[in-house]
Design a protein around this motif. Structure first.
Motif, PDB file in Angstrom:
ATOM      1  N   GLU A  73       0.830  -1.207   0.000  1.00 38.49           N
ATOM      2  CA  GLU A  73       0.000   0.000   0.000  1.00 38.49           C
ATOM      3  C   GLU A  73       0.867   1.261   0.000  1.00 38.49           C
ATOM      4  OE1 GLU A  73      -3.297   0.127  -0.465  1.00 38.49           O
ATOM      5  OE2 GLU A  73      -3.262  -2.046  -0.660  1.00 38.49           O
ATOM      6  N   MET A  74       1.749   1.345  -0.989  1.00 33.20           N
ATOM      7  CA  MET A  74       2.657   2.481  -1.140  1.00 33.20           C
ATOM      8  C   MET A  74       1.910   3.642  -1.783  1.00 33.20           C
ATOM      9  SD  MET A  74       5.878   3.320  -0.777  1.00 33.20           S
ATOM     10  CE  MET A  74       7.024   4.552  -1.353  1.00 33.20           C
ATOM     11  N   GLY A  75       1.878   4.768  -1.103  1.00 32.77           N
ATOM     12  CA  GLY A  75       1.195   5.943  -1.626  1.00 32.77           C
ATOM     13  C   GLY A  75       1.902   6.523  -2.840  1.00 32.77           C
ATOM     14  N   VAL A  76       1.118   6.923  -3.828  1.00 29.72           N
ATOM     15  CA  VAL A  76       1.658   7.517  -5.051  1.00 29.72           C
ATOM     16  C   VAL A  76       1.040   8.909  -5.214  1.00 29.72           C
ATOM     17  CG1 VAL A  76       1.977   7.260  -7.540  1.00 29.72           C
ATOM     18  CG2 VAL A  76       1.776   5.208  -6.100  1.00 29.72           C
ATOM     19  N   PRO A  77       1.837   9.968  -4.975  1.00 26.26           N
ATOM     20  CA  PRO A  77       1.305  11.324  -5.150  1.00 26.26           C
ATOM     21  C   PRO A  77       1.289  11.731  -6.623  1.00 26.26           C
ATOM     22  CG  PRO A  77       3.568  11.417  -4.396  1.00 26.26           C
ATOM     23  CD  PRO A  77       3.193   9.960  -4.452  1.00 26.26           C
ATOM     24  N   THR A  78       0.583  12.809  -6.919  1.00 19.55           N
ATOM     25  CA  THR A  78       0.528  13.315  -8.293  1.00 19.55           C
ATOM     26  C   THR A  78       1.197  14.681  -8.431  1.00 19.55           C
ATOM     27  OG1 THR A  78      -1.676  14.208  -7.866  1.00 19.55           O
ATOM     28  CG2 THR A  78      -1.547  12.012  -8.887  1.00 19.55           C
ATOM     29  N   SER A  79       1.815  15.159  -7.355  1.00 23.52           N
ATOM     30  CA  SER A  79       2.620  16.377  -7.408  1.00 23.52           C
ATOM     31  C   SER A  79       3.567  16.351  -6.216  1.00 23.52           C
ATOM     32  CB  SER A  79       1.745  17.627  -7.381  1.00 23.52           C
ATOM     33  OG  SER A  79       1.167  17.800  -6.112  1.00 23.52           O
ATOM     34  N   THR A  80       4.530  17.254  -6.218  1.00 26.50           N
ATOM     35  CA  THR A  80       5.518  17.263  -5.136  1.00 26.50           C
ATOM     36  C   THR A  80       4.921  17.649  -3.792  1.00 26.50           C
ATOM     37  OG1 THR A  80       6.139  19.516  -5.760  1.00 26.50           O
ATOM     38  CG2 THR A  80       7.520  17.733  -6.606  1.00 26.50           C
ATOM     39  N   ASP A  81       3.819  18.376  -3.803  1.00 28.03           N
ATOM     40  CA  ASP A  81       3.242  18.832  -2.541  1.00 28.03           C
ATOM     41  C   ASP A  81       1.864  18.231  -2.244  1.00 28.03           C
ATOM     42  OD1 ASP A  81       2.009  20.158  -4.588  1.00 28.03           O
ATOM     43  OD2 ASP A  81       2.145  22.150  -3.692  1.00 28.03           O
ATOM     44  N   SER A  82       1.550  17.102  -2.886  1.00 26.98           N
ATOM     45  CA  SER A  82       0.231  16.500  -2.643  1.00 26.98           C
ATOM     46  C   SER A  82       0.350  15.215  -1.829  1.00 26.98           C
ATOM     47  CB  SER A  82      -0.474  16.184  -3.969  1.00 26.98           C
ATOM     48  OG  SER A  82       0.123  15.079  -4.614  1.00 26.98           O
ATOM     49  N   ALA A  83      -0.740  14.899  -1.178  1.00 27.91           N
ATOM     50  CA  ALA A  83      -0.846  13.609  -0.500  1.00 27.91           C
ATOM     51  C   ALA A  83      -1.018  12.533  -1.573  1.00 27.91           C
ATOM     52  CB  ALA A  83      -2.055  13.624   0.438  1.00 27.91           C
ATOM     53  N   PRO A  84      -0.829  11.273  -1.217  1.00 30.89           N
ATOM     54  CA  PRO A  84      -1.014  10.222  -2.229  1.00 30.89           C
ATOM     55  C   PRO A  84      -2.411  10.251  -2.848  1.00 30.89           C
ATOM     56  CG  PRO A  84       0.062   9.339  -0.286  1.00 30.89           C
ATOM     57  CD  PRO A  84      -0.373  10.735   0.055  1.00 30.89           C
ATOM     58  N   ALA A  85      -2.440  10.143  -4.162  1.00 31.33           N
ATOM     59  CA  ALA A  85      -3.710  10.074  -4.892  1.00 31.33           C
ATOM     60  C   ALA A  85      -4.058   8.631  -5.212  1.00 31.33           C
ATOM     61  CB  ALA A  85      -3.608  10.880  -6.187  1.00 31.33           C
ATOM     62  N   TYR A  86      -3.042   7.775  -5.237  1.00 29.93           N
ATOM     63  CA  TYR A  86      -3.211   6.345  -5.553  1.00 29.93           C
ATOM     64  C   TYR A  86      -2.476   5.536  -4.500  1.00 29.93           C
ATOM     65  CZ  TYR A  86      -3.696   8.533 -10.196  1.00 29.93           C
ATOM     66  OH  TYR A  86      -4.044   9.331 -11.238  1.00 29.93           O
ATOM     67  N   TRP A  87      -2.834   4.267  -4.405  1.00 31.09           N
ATOM     68  CA  TRP A  87      -2.172   3.348  -3.479  1.00 31.09           C
ATOM     69  C   TRP A  87      -1.792   2.092  -4.232  1.00 31.09           C
ATOM     70  CZ3 TRP A  87      -0.686   5.103   1.118  1.00 31.09           C
ATOM     71  CH2 TRP A  87      -1.282   6.275   1.576  1.00 31.09           C
ATOM     72  N   LEU A  88      -0.501   1.901  -4.460  1.00 33.53           N
ATOM     73  CA  LEU A  88       0.029   0.715  -5.119  1.00 33.53           C
ATOM     74  C   LEU A  88      -0.020  -0.445  -4.131  1.00 33.53           C
ATOM     75  CD1 LEU A  88       1.634  -0.565  -7.520  1.00 33.53           C
ATOM     76  CD2 LEU A  88       3.701   0.099  -6.260  1.00 33.53           C
ATOM     77  N   ASP A  89      -0.477  -1.607  -4.582  1.00 35.03           N
ATOM     78  CA  ASP A  89      -0.604  -2.747  -3.670  1.00 35.03           C
ATOM     79  C   ASP A  89       0.739  -3.210  -3.117  1.00 35.03           C
ATOM     80  OD1 ASP A  89      -3.364  -2.813  -3.855  1.00 35.03           O
ATOM     81  OD2 ASP A  89      -3.373  -4.271  -5.474  1.00 35.03           O
TER      82      ASP A  89
END
Length: 151
Positions: free
Chosen positions: A25-41
Motif C-alpha cells: 500500500e505504497m502511496g503515489v502522489p501526483t505532485s511534489t506537494d500532494s498527498a497520495p492520490a493512488y495506493w500501489l498494492d
C-alpha cells in the motif's frame, strides 16, 4: 498475500533474481506537494535497484484487462516523478522493522556481493531505478470467493 522476498532462482548469468518487498500500500502522489492520490498494492525491488510495481485484483474483476493497464501506467509515471529516494528508503526500513530485521541485514542476505545499504549504494540505485522511468509493471490475480469455495 505476496511474500516479502520473491526468489526466481538464478538466470544464465548466475546472479540471483530476487525481488524484495519495499512496501505494501505504497502511496503515489501526483505532485511534489500532494498527498497520495493512488495506493500501489506492492512495491518490490531487485538487486539492480529496478522497481517492480504489483497491483493485485480478484480473478473475477473484469476491469483487469483494461483499467489495470491505465492504472499501472499512472502509478509508474507519478512514482518516477514524485518518489524521492528518502521516501523509498524510509518505506523499506519500515517494512524491514515489521519483520524485526534491519534494512542492511536484509539486503546483504538477499543480495550477496552488493555494497551495504548504509553506504547509500543499494538505496541510491533503487531511487535511480524509479526515476529512470523503467519500472517493471505487473498485475496479479487472486482467486475470488467462489474459487475458494470450490477447493
Amino acid at each position: 498475500m505476496l511474500p516479502r522476498v520473491l526468489d526466481f532462482g538464478s538466470p544464465a548469468d548466475g546472479r540471483p533474481l530476487r525481488l524484495v518487498l519495499v512496501a505494501r500500500e505504497m502511496g503515489v502522489p501526483t505532485s511534489t506537494d500532494s498527498a497520495p492520490a493512488y495506493w500501489l498494492d506492492h512495491l518490490f525491488v531487485d538487486a539492480d535497484g529496478v522497481p517492480t510495481l504489483v497491483e493485485v485484483k480478484r480473478a473475477t474483476d473484469t476491469r483487469i484487462r483494461r483499467e489495470v493497464v491505465g492504472q499501472m501506467l499512472d502509478y509508474a509515471a507519478n512514482a518516477a516523478l514524485y518518489w524521492p529516494a528518502a521516501l523509498l528508503r524510509r518505506s523499506f526500513e519500515d517494512t524491514c522493522a515489521k519483520d524485526g530485521r534491519s534494512l542492511d541485514r536484509l539486503t546483504q542476505q538477499t543480495y550477496e556481493g552488493f555494497e551495504p545499504v548504509g553506504s547509500g549504494g543499494f538505496v541510491s540505485s533503487f531511487g535511480a531505478g524509479v526515476r529512470s522511468g523503467w519500472p517493471v509493471l505487473t498485475s496479479a490475480t487472486e482467486p475470488g470467493p467462489e474459487s475458494a469455495a470450490a477447493d
